[in-house]
Design an enzyme around this catalytic site. Sequence first.
Site, mmCIF file in Angstrom:
data_model
loop_
_atom_site.group_PDB
_atom_site.id
_atom_site.type_symbol
_atom_site.label_atom_id
_atom_site.label_comp_id
_atom_site.label_asym_id
_atom_site.label_seq_id
_atom_site.Cartn_x
_atom_site.Cartn_y
_atom_site.Cartn_z
ATOM 1 N N ARG A 110 16.588 -5.498 32.160
ATOM 2 C CA ARG A 110 16.658 -4.712 30.909
ATOM 3 C C ARG A 110 17.916 -5.156 30.183
ATOM 4 N NH1 ARG A 110 15.935 1.696 29.865
ATOM 5 N NH2 ARG A 110 13.793 0.925 29.988
ATOM 6 N N CYS A 152 7.108 7.581 25.358
ATOM 7 C CA CYS A 152 7.566 6.856 26.557
ATOM 8 C C CYS A 152 8.686 7.584 27.280
ATOM 9 C CB CYS A 152 8.000 5.448 26.187
ATOM 10 S SG CYS A 152 9.463 5.374 25.134
ATOM 11 N N HIS A 189 8.901 -3.717 24.884
ATOM 12 C CA HIS A 189 8.936 -2.950 26.153
ATOM 13 C C HIS A 189 7.547 -3.009 26.804
ATOM 14 C CE1 HIS A 189 10.277 -0.280 29.133
ATOM 15 N NE2 HIS A 189 10.360 0.857 28.473
HETATM 16 N N1 CP Z 1 10.549 4.862 29.105
HETATM 17 C C1 CP Z 1 11.599 4.237 29.690
HETATM 18 O O1 CP Z 1 11.676 3.019 29.791
HETATM 19 O O2 CP Z 1 12.526 5.100 30.185
HETATM 20 P P1 CP Z 1 13.960 4.716 30.786
HETATM 21 O O3 CP Z 1 14.835 4.275 29.617
HETATM 22 O O4 CP Z 1 14.443 5.992 31.406
HETATM 23 O O5 CP Z 1 13.808 3.608 31.779
HETATM 24 N N1 NVA Z 2 13.030 2.696 21.852
HETATM 25 C C1 NVA Z 2 13.781 3.205 22.966
HETATM 26 C C2 NVA Z 2 12.946 3.168 24.207
HETATM 27 C C3 NVA Z 2 13.613 3.730 25.435
HETATM 28 C C4 NVA Z 2 12.756 3.638 26.662
HETATM 29 C C5 NVA Z 2 15.064 2.419 23.132
HETATM 30 O O1 NVA Z 2 15.024 1.189 23.073
HETATM 31 O O2 NVA Z 2 16.114 3.050 23.306
#
Ligand code: CP
Ligand code: NVA
Length: 308
Positions: free
Chosen positions: A107, A266, A134
């Site tokens: 990530r 999400c 994502h």
């Molecule tokens: N939806 C998602 O990716 O959550 P986190 O940021 O908690 O991993």
């Molecule tokens: N759009 C959000 C998704 C988090 C899972 C972000 O990138 O912060």
Amino acid sequence: MKHFLDIHKTDKKDLRSIIDQARVAKDARNGKPKGALDEDPPLAGHMVALIFEKPSTRTRVSFDVGVRQMGGQTMVLSGSDMQLGHGETIADTARVLSRYVDLIMMRTFEEDTLLEMAQYATVPVINGLTDRTHPCQIMADIMTFEEHRGPIKGKKVVWSGDGNNVCASFIHAAGQFGFDLTFTGPETLDPEAGFVAEARAKGSDIQIERDATKAVEGADLVVTDTWVSMHDPQSARERRHNQLRGYQVNEQLMSHAKPDALFMHCLPAHRDDEATSAVMDGENSVIFDEAENRLHAQKAIMRWCLGK
Ligand code: CP
Ligand code: NVA
């Protein structure tokens, strides 16, 4: 090398087999304690690196639990603790990690960081979110929709709010899984035009509609996400809230969708900003099924990457 970098970059047949495998694997765990090993654990003896340059609850825990259920081991690394945060190149990091681990999940911020990791790693790399996309989330979301409503092909999905990284992967999925998607939000926060054009070229009907009420007419699924993502500057918070207020998913907006339209987010959510608690906790909300399905979908993605 089978990297899982994005939904539009992965073969359609492979995407479908990952979803099917995830459903089988989920059924097989029915009634088992969360820490119990899967039958014939496919990742026995395997080591997986989970690298986080941004915070995470779901991605971190679901990948970690998923690897352990499959008999593998994990190491969770934060970008700032690694030499990565102190000037070592991504390419060198990729080459080094590949000598120790069998799979890398990352990530990060810039998509280029992920792409460079994948280019130089000699083990598969999985995208656990970048500023741009994502994909693991949307694989879990497709699985969730189909569990509740059957095949997503030909259905109408409406994205209300910011055309962000999660929205981008939904648009990729529209092209690959053959559903239609209407984006509703302010012009300044539109999804990337190239992503929209690519999904349209694959035959999906992708619409941009500024009027949220009109957009949700006939929707089978309404989706939103935070108005301020982790990569957005906090200084943009107030402006974004002002721009996006009219795109809040509330009961009034949901009343214009199909009566059985599902609601997805999400998570993490800012309750009563992008969606009201009434919708999030309503009977058509599947937000916690999405969170659970991250586990099952990602296990299937890891197996696909490793040819297991
Ligand atoms: N939806 C998602 O990716 O959550 P986190 O940021 O908690 O991993
Ligand atoms: N759009 C959000 C998704 C988090 C899972 C972000 O990138 O912060």
